[in-house]
Motif scaffolding. Structure first.
Motif, PDB file in Angstrom:
ATOM      1  N   SER A 173     -63.697  -1.289  18.914  1.00  0.00           N
ATOM      2  CA  SER A 173     -63.110  -1.522  17.585  1.00  0.00           C
ATOM      3  C   SER A 173     -63.632  -2.820  16.983  1.00  0.00           C
ATOM      4  CB  SER A 173     -61.589  -1.576  17.675  1.00  0.00           C
ATOM      5  OG  SER A 173     -61.066  -0.347  18.058  1.00  0.00           O
ATOM      6  N   ALA A 174     -63.623  -3.874  17.781  1.00  0.00           N
ATOM      7  CA  ALA A 174     -64.104  -5.172  17.291  1.00  0.00           C
ATOM      8  C   ALA A 174     -65.592  -5.115  16.977  1.00  0.00           C
ATOM      9  CB  ALA A 174     -63.802  -6.261  18.314  1.00  0.00           C
TER      10      ALA A 174
ATOM     11  N   ALA B 119     -59.738  -6.328  16.626  1.00  0.00           N
ATOM     12  CA  ALA B 119     -59.553  -4.931  17.039  1.00  0.00           C
ATOM     13  C   ALA B 119     -58.281  -4.338  16.436  1.00  0.00           C
ATOM     14  CB  ALA B 119     -59.517  -4.835  18.559  1.00  0.00           C
ATOM     15  N   ARG B 120     -57.275  -5.143  16.280  1.00  0.00           N
ATOM     16  CA  ARG B 120     -55.969  -4.676  15.775  1.00  0.00           C
ATOM     17  C   ARG B 120     -55.902  -4.677  14.244  1.00  0.00           C
ATOM     18  NH1 ARG B 120     -52.614  -8.409  18.204  1.00  0.00           N
ATOM     19  NH2 ARG B 120     -52.792  -9.706  16.367  1.00  0.00           N
TER      20      ARG B 120
ATOM     21  N   ARG C 251     -61.655   0.375  24.174  1.00  0.00           N
ATOM     22  CA  ARG C 251     -61.120   0.596  22.816  1.00  0.00           C
ATOM     23  C   ARG C 251     -61.154  -0.701  22.006  1.00  0.00           C
ATOM     24  NH1 ARG C 251     -58.022   4.445  20.722  1.00  0.00           N
ATOM     25  NH2 ARG C 251     -57.739   6.340  21.893  1.00  0.00           N
ATOM     26  N   GLU C 252     -60.647  -1.764  22.602  1.00  0.00           N
ATOM     27  CA  GLU C 252     -60.596  -3.054  21.920  1.00  0.00           C
ATOM     28  C   GLU C 252     -62.005  -3.548  21.593  1.00  0.00           C
ATOM     29  OE1 GLU C 252     -57.593  -6.418  22.920  1.00  0.00           O
ATOM     30  OE2 GLU C 252     -59.397  -6.781  24.144  1.00  0.00           O
ATOM     31  N   ASN C 253     -62.883  -3.481  22.572  1.00  0.00           N
ATOM     32  CA  ASN C 253     -64.242  -3.955  22.376  1.00  0.00           C
ATOM     33  C   ASN C 253     -64.968  -3.138  21.306  1.00  0.00           C
ATOM     34  OD1 ASN C 253     -65.223  -6.210  24.005  1.00  0.00           O
ATOM     35  ND2 ASN C 253     -67.077  -4.996  24.162  1.00  0.00           N
TER      36      ASN C 253
ATOM     37  N   GLU D 168     -60.890 -14.395  23.244  1.00  0.00           N
ATOM     38  CA  GLU D 168     -60.119 -13.204  23.632  1.00  0.00           C
ATOM     39  C   GLU D 168     -59.075 -12.871  22.565  1.00  0.00           C
ATOM     40  OE1 GLU D 168     -58.645 -14.326  27.487  1.00  0.00           O
ATOM     41  OE2 GLU D 168     -60.508 -13.724  28.491  1.00  0.00           O
TER      42      GLU D 168
ATOM     43  N   PRO E 240     -58.172   0.408  27.593  1.00  0.00           N
ATOM     44  CA  PRO E 240     -57.842  -0.616  26.595  1.00  0.00           C
ATOM     45  C   PRO E 240     -59.011  -1.560  26.300  1.00  0.00           C
ATOM     46  CG  PRO E 240     -56.035  -0.362  28.133  1.00  0.00           C
ATOM     47  CD  PRO E 240     -57.173   0.459  28.675  1.00  0.00           C
TER      48      PRO E 240
ATOM     49  N   LEU F  50     -60.848 -11.416  19.496  1.00  0.00           N
ATOM     50  CA  LEU F  50     -61.202 -10.024  19.744  1.00  0.00           C
ATOM     51  C   LEU F  50     -59.987  -9.118  19.545  1.00  0.00           C
ATOM     52  CD1 LEU F  50     -63.488  -8.872  22.608  1.00  0.00           C
ATOM     53  CD2 LEU F  50     -61.511  -7.544  21.961  1.00  0.00           C
ATOM     54  N   ARG F  51     -58.848  -9.521  20.064  1.00  0.00           N
ATOM     55  CA  ARG F  51     -57.618  -8.726  19.902  1.00  0.00           C
ATOM     56  C   ARG F  51     -57.230  -8.594  18.435  1.00  0.00           C
ATOM     57  NH1 ARG F  51     -55.979 -11.877  24.220  1.00  0.00           N
ATOM     58  NH2 ARG F  51     -54.600 -13.145  22.915  1.00  0.00           N
TER      59      ARG F  51
END
Length: 191
Positions: A99-100, A17-18, A95-97, A10, A92, A13-14
């Motif tokens: 992006s990653a 994505a960031r 978006r996060e998923n 997790e 969220p 992934l963050r």
């Protein structure tokens, strides 16, 4: 998967994505996950192993929020539209998923270790869509001219591209959703 592995994935992934794949440093990940770097290496052996497992994790996570389209009864064409449109929602998690996923997919161009899990995850998504298109075909909800595998590959590729454009700010989410809806109509309503 252990709770620690989940926690680390997790966090990975963050971070991806960031900060992108290039921004994923084991030390940074350890700080994000609040674990030691040695624990990351214990569970994933190497940065490459971590990347492979993160890609699999991203795919499984997407499967959880799109599975509702596969589980619903009723109109197969509506379920196809739902399955694809769930990848273009402003939450969220999506978006996060997304992006990653885009970062990891692009990285697979240069890191062959990511290609096999990327192919497997993509194949699973395409296969789910092929099955739904087959149902829609049998029910007369799509043109008889539609080849399910070809349509599924075109539409999943389009969703990935639209997601990338939306996340990069080159089109709005609403425009991405409109383009997807139009493409589905064109794909399935051919004479």
């Amino acid at each position: 998967m252990s709770d620690r592995q989940q926690l680390i994935l997790e966090a990975a992934l963050r971070v991806i994505a960031r900060d992108g794949v290039r921004g994923l440093r084991v030390e940074k990940l350890a700080t994000e996950a609040k674990v030691s770097t040695s624990l990351i290496y214990y569970h994933f052996e190497s940065r490459a192993g971590l990347m492979r497992r993160t890609l699999e994790f991203v795919s499984q996570r997407a499967g959880r929020y799109t599975s509702q389209a596969l589980e619903l009864g009723g109109d197969a064409r509506a379920r196809i539209e739902l399955l694809l449109s769930l990848e273009l929602q402003d939450s969220p998690a999506v978006r996060e998923n997304s992006s990653a996923w885009g970062e990891l997919r692009a990285t697979a161009t240069f890191e062959p270790d990511l290609r096999e899990p990327l192919q497997a995850a993509t194949r699973e998504w395409v296969d789910d869509l092929v099955a739904l298109i087959g149902e829609a075909h049998a029910a007369g909800l799509v043109s008889a001219e539609v080849v399910p595998l070809d349509a599924a590959e075109r539409l999943t590729s389009l969703v990935e591209g639209l997601s990338e454009r939306w996340l990069s700010g080159t089109i709005t989410l609403e425009r991405a959703q409109q383009l997807l809806a139009g493409a589905i109509d064109v794909e399935f309503d051919r004479p």
